[in-house]
Design a protein around this motif. Structure first.
Motif, mmCIF file in Angstrom:
data_model
loop_
_atom_site.group_PDB
_atom_site.id
_atom_site.type_symbol
_atom_site.label_atom_id
_atom_site.label_comp_id
_atom_site.label_asym_id
_atom_site.label_seq_id
_atom_site.Cartn_x
_atom_site.Cartn_y
_atom_site.Cartn_z
ATOM 1 N N LEU A 37 0.817 -1.215 0.000
ATOM 2 C CA LEU A 37 0.000 0.000 0.000
ATOM 3 C C LEU A 37 0.852 1.266 0.000
ATOM 4 C CD1 LEU A 37 -2.789 1.336 0.177
ATOM 5 C CD2 LEU A 37 -2.729 1.035 2.651
ATOM 6 N N ALA A 38 1.967 1.225 0.726
ATOM 7 C CA ALA A 38 2.741 2.449 0.908
ATOM 8 C C ALA A 38 3.133 3.068 -0.435
ATOM 9 C CB ALA A 38 3.987 2.159 1.748
ATOM 10 N N ALA A 39 3.572 2.239 -1.382
ATOM 11 C CA ALA A 39 4.017 2.763 -2.676
ATOM 12 C C ALA A 39 2.846 3.035 -3.607
ATOM 13 C CB ALA A 39 4.982 1.774 -3.326
ATOM 14 N N ASN A 40 1.654 2.576 -3.232
ATOM 15 C CA ASN A 40 0.511 2.676 -4.142
ATOM 16 C C ASN A 40 -0.703 3.345 -3.509
ATOM 17 O OD1 ASN A 40 1.465 1.073 -6.593
ATOM 18 N ND2 ASN A 40 1.911 -0.331 -4.911
ATOM 19 N N SER A 93 -5.050 3.267 4.434
ATOM 20 C CA SER A 93 -3.965 4.192 4.175
ATOM 21 C C SER A 93 -3.983 5.320 5.213
ATOM 22 C CB SER A 93 -4.130 4.753 2.762
ATOM 23 O OG SER A 93 -3.234 5.796 2.539
ATOM 24 N N TRP A 94 -5.182 5.749 5.544
ATOM 25 C CA TRP A 94 -5.340 6.825 6.512
ATOM 26 C C TRP A 94 -4.944 6.359 7.913
ATOM 27 C CZ3 TRP A 94 -8.455 7.901 10.800
ATOM 28 C CH2 TRP A 94 -8.452 9.254 11.190
ATOM 29 N N ARG A 95 -5.420 5.157 8.261
ATOM 30 C CA ARG A 95 -5.102 4.596 9.574
ATOM 31 C C ARG A 95 -3.610 4.423 9.755
ATOM 32 N NH1 ARG A 95 -9.055 0.780 8.824
ATOM 33 N NH2 ARG A 95 -7.484 -0.837 8.468
ATOM 34 N N GLU A 96 -2.952 4.003 8.677
ATOM 35 C CA GLU A 96 -1.523 3.720 8.779
ATOM 36 C C GLU A 96 -0.676 4.973 8.594
ATOM 37 O OE1 GLU A 96 -0.694 0.399 6.226
ATOM 38 O OE2 GLU A 96 -1.976 -0.932 7.414
ATOM 39 N N GLY A 97 -1.351 6.119 8.485
ATOM 40 C CA GLY A 97 -0.632 7.382 8.429
ATOM 41 C C GLY A 97 0.137 7.582 7.141
ATOM 42 N N LEU A 98 -0.357 6.989 6.057
ATOM 43 C CA LEU A 98 0.355 7.119 4.788
ATOM 44 C C LEU A 98 -0.086 8.358 4.003
ATOM 45 C CD1 LEU A 98 0.141 3.360 3.709
ATOM 46 C CD2 LEU A 98 2.139 4.537 4.640
ATOM 47 N N GLU A 99 -1.209 8.938 4.420
ATOM 48 C CA GLU A 99 -1.712 10.098 3.675
ATOM 49 C C GLU A 99 -0.991 11.369 4.126
ATOM 50 O OE1 GLU A 99 -3.853 9.906 1.229
ATOM 51 O OE2 GLU A 99 -4.101 7.755 1.521
ATOM 52 N N LYS A 125 -0.639 15.305 5.254
ATOM 53 C CA LYS A 125 -1.433 15.975 6.286
ATOM 54 C C LYS A 125 -2.743 16.579 5.782
ATOM 55 C CE LYS A 125 0.394 17.873 10.517
ATOM 56 N NZ LYS A 125 1.483 18.659 11.061
ATOM 57 N N ALA A 126 -2.685 17.336 4.677
ATOM 58 C CA ALA A 126 -3.882 18.012 4.169
ATOM 59 C C ALA A 126 -4.972 16.994 3.860
ATOM 60 C CB ALA A 126 -3.549 18.811 2.919
ATOM 61 N N THR A 127 -4.584 15.875 3.209
ATOM 62 C CA THR A 127 -5.551 14.845 2.864
ATOM 63 C C THR A 127 -6.127 14.229 4.116
ATOM 64 O OG1 THR A 127 -3.974 14.370 1.125
ATOM 65 C CG2 THR A 127 -5.881 12.922 1.300
ATOM 66 N N ARG A 128 -5.260 13.993 5.111
ATOM 67 C CA ARG A 128 -5.729 13.367 6.347
ATOM 68 C C ARG A 128 -6.829 14.214 6.975
ATOM 69 N NH1 ARG A 128 -3.081 9.312 8.732
ATOM 70 N NH2 ARG A 128 -3.634 9.955 10.831
ATOM 71 N N ALA A 129 -6.639 15.516 6.965
ATOM 72 C CA ALA A 129 -7.662 16.392 7.541
ATOM 73 C C ALA A 129 -8.958 16.240 6.754
ATOM 74 C CB ALA A 129 -7.173 17.831 7.527
ATOM 75 N N GLY A 130 -8.851 16.221 5.443
ATOM 76 C CA GLY A 130 -10.033 16.114 4.584
ATOM 77 C C GLY A 130 -10.777 14.816 4.807
ATOM 78 N N ILE A 131 -10.041 13.702 4.799
ATOM 79 C CA ILE A 131 -10.680 12.399 4.968
ATOM 80 C C ILE A 131 -11.260 12.277 6.360
ATOM 81 C CG2 ILE A 131 -10.266 9.906 5.119
ATOM 82 C CD1 ILE A 131 -8.451 10.109 2.790
#
Ligand code: SF4
Lengths: 207, 465
Positions: free
Chosen positions: B348-351, B385-391, B393-399
């Motif tokens: 997932l990390a690379a994709n 991806s969100w749980r594993e902190g791969l996103e 910062k801006a995306t994390r806030a949005g999701i």
């Protein structure tokens, strides 16, 4: 642990073998499929052969003895030399091939090969073959013109399945070798046959 | 194509030829499928059955694999097992070397691409003859497939012509597609007939006979597999069906969904090697059963993805795929199914961008012959991806906001209704040419204007009728 054991150890199920068999059988009850009227097998089969994705030409004969004449007719109509790759099947080798040059090993640039299908399938216009010492496979894929005798018809693909032990290869031919790999444009004769000719034999011969 | 996902998408969107080429083939495929399915009265029920057959197999996969193995061995085949792509390639290369093979004829197989077989053969110094016309084209251009059914759909006839003239011994002289195909026919036939080993994938593995089923329009599988003295099959473990009857049902679904035909031109079931007295066929048949992440998918909530029969309908109907083509996805499998599979196979990390390359319009799920809930699985990857902190910062806030709102259905519906209204106001001609914060997309393309109502609103109405 071997790769086999490692994979299988993670794939255990909870059902008993008989429950699995019951469920598998239930999944085959009354399958959805294009309807084929048993009273219209011939017509449906001929219609399917005319579909653009199959595009086979069609001839009809009443008896095995008419096969050589049907072949000569096809060659003449298509401006082909009367040269034919013939499988070593006694139903064919016993016929009178006067005027036809025969050989039984297909050349890499073979013009025409004749074969006998076990049956034709009305649902799709498919021709069903099995390999055997009398029925090599390669000529049917090398030749530019694939001529096929069809002694019987069945309604659906399920009816073409062979029960029990299988031959080395069992194959369904539903048209010619085609490709749409360049710009989606359909071209016939990509690698194998460019023309498929069905000779429907209306009275099957007892072997 | 290299670089990150965003760069690849940018490059794809800026390429006018690509869009045209993809649109031509995918558009034709879409139209043909529609005709075929309109002519098949019970297609919806047939999809339920197809999904149920696959689910039944996946739930009992271990037992079915053992049964397949026993029957294949009884027919004279040798069965090998590979946990990873590396193990699979090692087995294939080992077999080729043991056979003293200098050249192999390969019949298109997505699994072969997935495990990196072309590369492994090159490293081993074994000549590879790709016999599927499209695979031959991309072998000559040194590219990867851009579609699972039409791997060279990104190429125009002019590009193909140049490649053939530079590489074929006796190339075409007329600039027609038929003449180019004929040139390939002449060129490839020699290679197929001279190969020491034939390698193919499997569309289906038949448990109760031990047979391997291949399906081609070109007949290249048969020409690649019958003449050589050894046949090697590489197949994903999920390709099993219980019996020929089940295979028939899946074949009906596959052909209609992929090309719109009632059945693919050449459907062959191989059971073991050549028999005594047979005039042709290989002396040895080897079957490599490949896991490469599939058992993990089964355990980790992606079992439904193992239903996939690789028909390509989901990508032909995907608005994103139709804009960017297959290469932008960066993996072996493009489009919606690729966006689910690639993170499972390659990590997932690379994709992590792939599951985001989706509008969640649900079209892929609507056309999938085995009813894979692709949007749901894609959403699953987004969440992971969100749980594993791969996103970022801006995306994390949005999701985070989206997830918070999505768990509160009324608020979520109000919010999406507001967004829809806003988007509709922006759209003048039915296509949006400029959307705030979506510049990366609309710089080169117009976004389709959203439907007047959200899917949920339409769905609810439909339910009440
Ligand atoms: S996910 Fe469904 S539609 Fe897409 S390739 Fe697989 S079976 Fe076909």
């Amino acid at each position: 642990m071997t790769a086999r054991d490692a994979i299988l150890s993670r794939l255990g199920g909870t059902m008993t073998p008989s429950a699995i068999a019951d469920e598998a059988a239930a999944l085959l009850v009354a399958p959805e499929r294009p309807p084929v009227a048993m009273t219209a097998l011939e017509e449906t089969f001929a219609e399917r052969l005319a579909l653009p994705s199959v595009a086979a030409s069609y001839d009809r004969i009443a008896d095995w003895s008419e096969v050589p004449e049907a072949v000569r007719r096809y060659c003449a109509a298509n401006g082909l030399p009367v040269v034919l790759c013939l499988p070593p099947d006694p139903r064919l080798t016993a016929l009178d091939w006067d005027g036809v040059t025969l050989h039984d090993g297909a050349a890499p640039d073979e013009d025409a090969a004749l074969a006998i299908a076990r049956c034709g399938v009305a649902e799709t216009g498919s021709l069903v073959f099995e390999t055997s010492p009398e029925a090599p496979m390669l000529p049917n894929f090398l030749a530019l013109h694939h001529l096929v005798i069809v002694p019987t018809l069945v309604a659906h693909l399920e009816d073409a399945i062979l029960p029990g032990a299988q031959p080395r290869a069992h194959y369904w031919v539903t048209g010619v070798s085609g490709t749409t790999d360049i710009e989606g444009t359909y071209v016939r004769g990509a690698h194998g046959p460019r023309f498929l000719h069905v000779i429907r034999l209306a009275t099957p011969l007892k072997r | 194509m290299s670089g990150g996902f965003a760069e690849r998408v940018d490059a794809a969107l800026a390429d006018p030829i690509l869009k045209l080429a993809v649109e031509r083939t995918a558009g034709t495929a879409e139209a043909k499928r529609t005709l075929a399915i309109d002519a098949f009265a019970d297609f919806e029920a047939a999809r339920d059955r197809a999904a149920a057959i696959k689910d039944h197999v996946i739930a009992n996969l271990g037992g079915y694999l053992e049964r397949f193995e026993a029957n294949a061995v009884a027919a004279g085949a040798v069965v090998h097992w590979a946990r990873t792509s590396q193990e699979a390639c090692d087995i294939v290369i080992g077999l080729c070397k043991a056979a003293g093979a200098k050249s192999v004829a390969r019949s298109k197989s997505m699994l072969g691409e997935e495990i990196g077989l072309p590369h492994a053969l090159a490293e081993a110094g074994i000549t590879r003859v790709e016999t599927d016309l499209a695979e031959h084209i991309i072998q000559l251009s040194g590219e990867r497939p851009s579609h699972i059914i039409w791997p060279a759909m990104h190429k125009t006839r002019e590009q193909v012509s140049v490649l053939f003239k530079a590489n074929h011994r006796d190339p075409h002289t007329e600039e027609t597609i038929a003449a180019m195909a004929e040139s390939a026919r002449r060129h490839l036939r020699e290679g197929m007939l001279a190969a020491d080993v034939g390698i193919c994938g499997a569309n289906f593995l038949i448990a109760d006979t031990g047979a391997v089923c291949t399906v081609t329009n070109e007949g290249n599988a048969e020409l690649s597999l019958v003449p050589p003295r050894m046949q090697i099959v590489t197949a994903g473990i999920e390709k099993i069906v219980p019996s020929m009857g089940h295979a028939v049902h899946m074949l009906r679904m596959l052909a209609r969904s992929a090309t719109g035909a009632p059945l693919t031109q050449y459907t062959t079931f191989y059971t073991g090697p050549k028999r005594p007295g047979d005039r042709d066929g290989p002396e040895e048949m080897h079957i490599v059963l490949v896991d490469n992440g599939r058992t993990a998918m089964r355990e980790d909530g992606l079992a439904e993805m193992l239903r996939c029969i690789r028909c390509g309908a989901c990508m032909n109907h995907c608005v994103v795929f139709r804009q960017i083509g297959g290469h932008a996805y960066g993996g072996t499998y493009p489009g919606p199914m690729g966006a689910v599979l690639t993170p499972a196979i390659d990590g997932l990390a690379a994709n992590r961008d792939l599951p985001n390359a989706c509008t969640l319009n649900g079209k892929c799920q609507e056309v999938c012959p085995v009813r894979i809930p692709l949007p749901t699985l894609l959403r699953g990857w987004r969440e992971k991806s969100w749980r594993e902190g791969l996103e970022p910062k801006a995306t994390r806030a949005g999701i985070g906001l989206w997830a918070w709102a999505a768990r509160r259905p009324r608020l979520y519906r109000t919010a999406t209704a507001t967004a829809l209204t806003a988007l509709r106001l922006l759209g003048r001609t039915g296509w949006l040419s400029n959307v705030p914060l979506a510049g990366g997309w609309t710089r080169h393309r117009d976004l389709p204007k959203p439907a007047a109502e959200s899917f949920m609103a339409q769905y609810k109405k439909g339910q009440r009728q």
